[in-house]
Design an enzyme around this catalytic site. Structure first.
Site, PDB file in Angstrom:
ATOM      1  N   ASP A 339     -55.569  73.758  81.345  1.00  0.00           N
ATOM      2  CA  ASP A 339     -55.129  73.589  79.976  1.00  0.00           C
ATOM      3  C   ASP A 339     -53.882  74.443  79.762  1.00  0.00           C
ATOM      4  O   ASP A 339     -53.417  75.126  80.664  1.00  0.00           O
ATOM      5  CB  ASP A 339     -56.235  73.941  78.981  1.00  0.00           C
ATOM      6  CG  ASP A 339     -56.736  75.372  79.130  1.00  0.00           C
ATOM      7  OD1 ASP A 339     -56.263  76.081  80.043  1.00  0.00           O
ATOM      8  OD2 ASP A 339     -57.594  75.791  78.337  1.00  0.00           O
ATOM      9  N   ASP A 640     -62.097  76.040  78.119  1.00  0.00           N
ATOM     10  CA  ASP A 640     -62.653  77.092  77.272  1.00  0.00           C
ATOM     11  C   ASP A 640     -63.606  76.570  76.210  1.00  0.00           C
ATOM     12  O   ASP A 640     -64.381  77.321  75.656  1.00  0.00           O
ATOM     13  CB  ASP A 640     -61.527  77.882  76.583  1.00  0.00           C
ATOM     14  CG  ASP A 640     -60.636  76.999  75.727  1.00  0.00           C
ATOM     15  OD1 ASP A 640     -60.829  75.764  75.735  1.00  0.00           O
ATOM     16  OD2 ASP A 640     -59.739  77.537  75.048  1.00  0.00           O
ATOM     17  N   ASP A 644     -64.859  70.907  77.178  1.00  0.00           N
ATOM     18  CA  ASP A 644     -64.501  71.052  78.590  1.00  0.00           C
ATOM     19  C   ASP A 644     -65.717  71.136  79.507  1.00  0.00           C
ATOM     20  O   ASP A 644     -65.580  71.009  80.730  1.00  0.00           O
ATOM     21  CB  ASP A 644     -63.662  72.328  78.795  1.00  0.00           C
ATOM     22  CG  ASP A 644     -62.325  72.259  78.080  1.00  0.00           C
ATOM     23  OD1 ASP A 644     -61.679  71.204  78.167  1.00  0.00           O
ATOM     24  OD2 ASP A 644     -61.944  73.252  77.439  1.00  0.00           O
TER      25      ASP A 644
END
Length: 907
Positions: A339, A640, A644
């Site tokens: 990310d 996070d 996810d």
């Protein structure tokens, strides 16, 4: 019988709640916005739909984790060997093997006894209490008792207890980062949005587990428990099994091969011996000795100890492992899906540039500390000398609901990150020392208006301060502040503003326009009057700046042959600009809405074109990971948020953020990144490669030793000689002397150029062709050398016990000399230095000392069936051992010399 509910199927229709009107939603739910549900109806619906909780996955029992430590093929072979040894009276052998089994199992159990907690973490994230309307009154109830159709009241700081269709949302902002990955709070509205809109853009909805950061709201519950977006992700996470790591698969292959070899060789030898007239019991013991010689009994323990020691090294690199083999898996990674926010960037929105009609001013400093300089063309300037700059910063500070405060740990933000950045910039200019005006009215931001206005009263003025999308603010402006003077805005002025906006956005900046208007003090104007005839002040460009160490980490990742795929919750344009700025290879940007319509072939093509992916759903992230894995890649995935978790669990190695990461993400991961830093991932990759290299080193070392034992025993039996090595002596070599030096090999530093070679091929075994050849050549030499020593003493008329002791000790000396061959796999030993790993020298000295004790101490002589040796015996054994080092290192020197031009480029 309880009657069927008119909403019995509504939870299966959740996909369209955002696109229908409030009235239709309330009617479908058979609810009432002012009275809510009755207590009786709520109880009936609770019975029908069940509690508003997530179904916990069945926890892994401790004994299951313990049993799992003993399901390896090598462990099974050792168990059989221990049982056979005990059955034939070899108690010492059985005890030693059992001790190794217990040590290995205990280490693995202690490391892995962290049962999966993803669903439990999801449950902990739910609000325990919630405010609802029941029987026409506001009540606080257990969140688990909320049902579809309940009307829920939300306030700033509340955690949303279920999926809600909003019916009132004044000034509402919600932090959805844990669910959608969106880096800033989302402004919500009650108007329906188009069907098929992506999850992150459904502004008429709020989701279970997200947090209200600003404003108040009222919403009607459309889904509870496992029917919510949270529950869908929980169900998705539960369906993913835990795949074995590449190291586990490779060790399993080695174990099976060795098991087949051990059984085959032992069976052949026993059969040959019996056919040639030797006693069955003697040949059975010989077969056991051969099986023990083939299997490196110390290998499971050495692998476990090496990986456990590697955990400490990983922590020094800010990576905390949840499973022992995770480091090696990361070292094998060929793709890192990462990310952006907080991993590639600092997760601290910062105002970086102010564009004024007559100047462009850069502001230095990062984060929430109001320390920084104002610069023009790299030269510091005083903000007080630029009235236009102060006007922009004053309006940014006034049109704001955020603040910053300082304590012993530094400066901390409260509120929206974008607004916080405006406050910090104003503080840098010293505007926090000016007395604030009184807010008379706030006209809130909405997705339709794309602007926010504050009407501020001061003793001598009434001013409307406006901030918002540059094109919206510009459209409502008729004047412009040029320097210290206001003047009418021309077409050329508008074009300059638009050009500046496009230029700033193209550099990855989030751009806001600011304006103001001076109002007459004859009463508060209407909203439209306050936001018309504005004076355009300027543009501000904000950015979550990249971490300074990330560009070098990206360069090193590419040098190591690792592909980087950015998967972010941010906008594609911002993500692409940030990515290119840090050196990412980005061929195209794919929005989540476009990704959903792609076929697998189209997605494979996008991946081949170095695409980045923005605004993706949990299923889409899993799909990306799955397609990469199908192609043969070893995939590392960072994350996070709750959204996810499925992809983290699906990936070969899931990497959760330690600072920003939710408990859910951490529970689904293999590794937790303590500093949330992409550069730490690359450091951990290097550590993983080092660990795998070292595993290869001691696997080859141990197998070359076992090969020597096999060659010596097998040929000696064919020649008809007495037993050359006893089973207890073989165990002593494999577990004690070899085990010490093997662990020391696991502490070798990274070899030169370790991050300048591509990832290992996914199908490559620990023993590749070069490794097998090395094991065969070195093992054969040591085996023949041992055989020569044994028969040399037999031919000289010496007792069998002395010949066995010389063969036993001579083989150990050859193995200890051989250790230095395996300190490097590719370079000659002088290139890394003899003293670079003092643990090898210490282990070598201790192992040789132990063998001396085995020869001279009476109790060990009895246990190991040895006799004392003389100086000439030691000299002869050393003479047979030294060529092992000279021949192998000579070959390495020759190979290095031929490729030295290539080596010069490796740093």
């Amino acid at each position: 019988m309880i009657p069927a509910s008119p909403i019995s199927d509504v939870q299966t229709e959740a996909a369209d709640w955002h696109s229908i009107s409030i009235g239709d939603a309330v009617a479908r739910l058979d609810s009432h916005l002012e009275r809510g549900l009755s207590s009786a109806e709520a109880a009936r619906r609770l019975w029908e739909h069940g509690p508003n909780t997530l179904q916990a996955a069945k926890a892994t029992a401790w004994y299951t984790v313990l049993v799992r430590q003993f399901t390896d093929v090598l462990i099974f072979i050792l168990m059989v060997a221990a049982v056979i040894s005990l059955a034939v009276g070899e108690v010492t052998d059985a005890v030693v093997i059992a001790a190794i089994l217990v040590l290995n199992g205990g280490l693995g159990f202690l490391q892995e006894w962290k049962a999966e907690q993803a669903i439990a973490a999801l449950q902990r994230m739910l609000a325990p209490q919630a405010a609802v309307l029941r029987d026409g009154h506001e009540q606080n109830i257990e969140a688990s008792n909320i049902v579809p159709g309940d009307v829920v009241l939300l306030d700033a700081g509340d955690r949303v207890p279920a999926d809600l269709r909003l019916v009132q949302a004044p000034n509402l902002k919600v932090d959805e980062s844990s669910l959608t990955g969106e880096s800033v709070p989302v402004t919500k509205a009650v108007a329906s949005v188009a069907a098929g809109t992506g999850l992150a853009d459904r502004v008429s909805m709020v989701w279970m587990g997200t947090e209200v950061t600003d404003g108040r709201a009222r919403g009607v519950v459309v889904a509870t428990g496992m029917s919510t977006q949270f529950g869908r992700i929980a169900r998705l996470t539960q369906t993913i099994g835990q795949e074995p790591t590449p190291l586990q698969r490779r060790l399993s292959v080695v174990g099976k091969q060795l098991g087949i070899l051990a059984v085959s060789v032992s069976t052949i030898v026993v059969a040959l011996g019996v056919l040639t007239g030797k006693p069955l019991l003697e040949m059975f013991l010989t077969g056991v000795s051969l099986a023990v010689a083939v299997v490196p009994e110390g290998l499971p323990a050495v692998v476990t100890i090496t990986l456990a020691l590697g955990i400490r090294a990983m922590v020094r690199r800010n990576a905390l492992l949840r499973r022992l083999p995770a480091a090696e898996t990361l070292g094998a990674a060929s793709v890192i899906c990462t990310d952006k926010t907080g991993t590639l960037t600092q997760n601290q929105m910062t105002l970086q540039q102010v564009w004024l009609p007559d100047q462009a001013i850069t502001i230095t400093g990062v984060g929430h500390d109001p320390t920084g300089l104002f610069e023009i063309d790299g030269q510091p300037v005083a903000p007080q000398d630029y009235p236009g700059l102060l006007a922009v910063l004053r309006s940014g500070l006034a049109c704001n609901n955020a603040r910053i405060h300082q304590d012993g740990d530094g400066w901390h933000p409260v509120g929206d990150p974008t607004e916080t950045a405006l406050v910090v910039a104003a503080y840098k200019a010293g505007l926090n020392t000016e007395p604030p005006g009184r807010v008379e009215r706030e006209i809130s931001f909405s997705s339709g208006r794309k602007r926010m206005t504050i009407i501020e009263r001061r003793p001598d003025s009434l001013t409307a301060h406006v901030k918002g999308a540059p094109e919206v603010v510009l459209e409502r402006s008729t004047r412009i502040l040029d320097g210290a003077q206001e003047r009418a805005m021309t077409g050329a002025d508008r074009q300059r503003v638009e050009d500046a906006f496009r230029s700033m956005a193209g550099r990855g900046l989030r751009v806001l326009g600011l304006a103001r208007s001076t109002l007459t003090d004859g009463g508060l104007p209407s909203d439209d009057e306050a936001e018309s005839q504005l004076t355009f002040l300027g543009l501000v460009g904000l950015i979550d700046p990249p971490r300074p160490e990330v560009p070098e980490a990206v360069r090193l990742a590419y040098a190591a042959g690792i592909k980087i795929v950015m998967i972010t919750g941010d906008s594609p344009e911002t993500a692409a600009a940030i990515g290119r700025g840090i050196g990412l290879r980005i061929g195209r940007a794919v929005h989540g809405n476009d990704l959903a319509a792609m076929s697998d072939d189209d997605l494979r093509l996008a991946l081949a074109q170095e695409a980045l992916f923005a605004r993706t759903t949990p299923e889409e992230k899993m799909r990306i990971v799955s397609l990469l894995q199908e192609k043969g890649d070893v995939v590392a995935m960072t994350g996070d948020g709750v959204n996810d978790a499925p992809a983290l669990k699906k990936a070969d190695i899931g990497i959760a953020m330690g600072i920003r990461g939710t408990d859910v993400a951490k529970g689904a991961s293999d590794m937790v990144l303590l500093d949330d830093n992409f550069a730490s991932i690359i450091g951990a990759v290097e550590e993983g490669r080092r660990q795998y290299d070292n595993i290869q080193k001691f696997v080859r070392y141990l197998l070359s030793s076992n090969m020597a034992e096999l060659v010596a025993i097998f040929i000696n039996i064919v020649l008809g000689g007495p037993l050359i090595l006893l089973a207890v002596q073989i165990l002593w070599m494999n577990l004690v002397t070899d085990g010490l030096t093997s662990v020391a090999l696991g502490l070798e530093k990274p070899e030169r150029g370790i991050m300048h070679r591509p990832p290992r091929p996914p199908g490559e075994n620990i023993l590749n062709r070069a490794g097998i050849l090395t094991v065969l050549v070195i093992g054969t030499y040591m085996g023949l050398g041992t055989l020569w020593l044994f028969h040399h003493y037999l031919a000289g008329g010496y007792p069998v016990e002395l010949a066995q002791t010389v063969a036993f000790t001579g083989l150990i000396l050859m193995e200890k000399i051989n250790v230095f061959n395996f300190r490097t796999l590719r370079s000659p030993l002088p290139l890394i230095g003899l003293w670079s790993n003092p643990w090898v020298l210490l282990a070598w000295t201790f192992a040789v000392g132990l063998q001396a004790a085995a020869v001279y101490l009476p109790f060990l002589q009895t246990a190991l069936h040895t006799v004392p040796l003389g100086i000439k015996d030691w000299g002869l054994m050393l003479g047979a051992a030294v060529p092992v080092f000279i021949i192998v290192e000579g070959y390495k020197v020759a190979r290095w010399w031929l490729s030295r031009d290539e080596e010069k480029h490796i740093t």
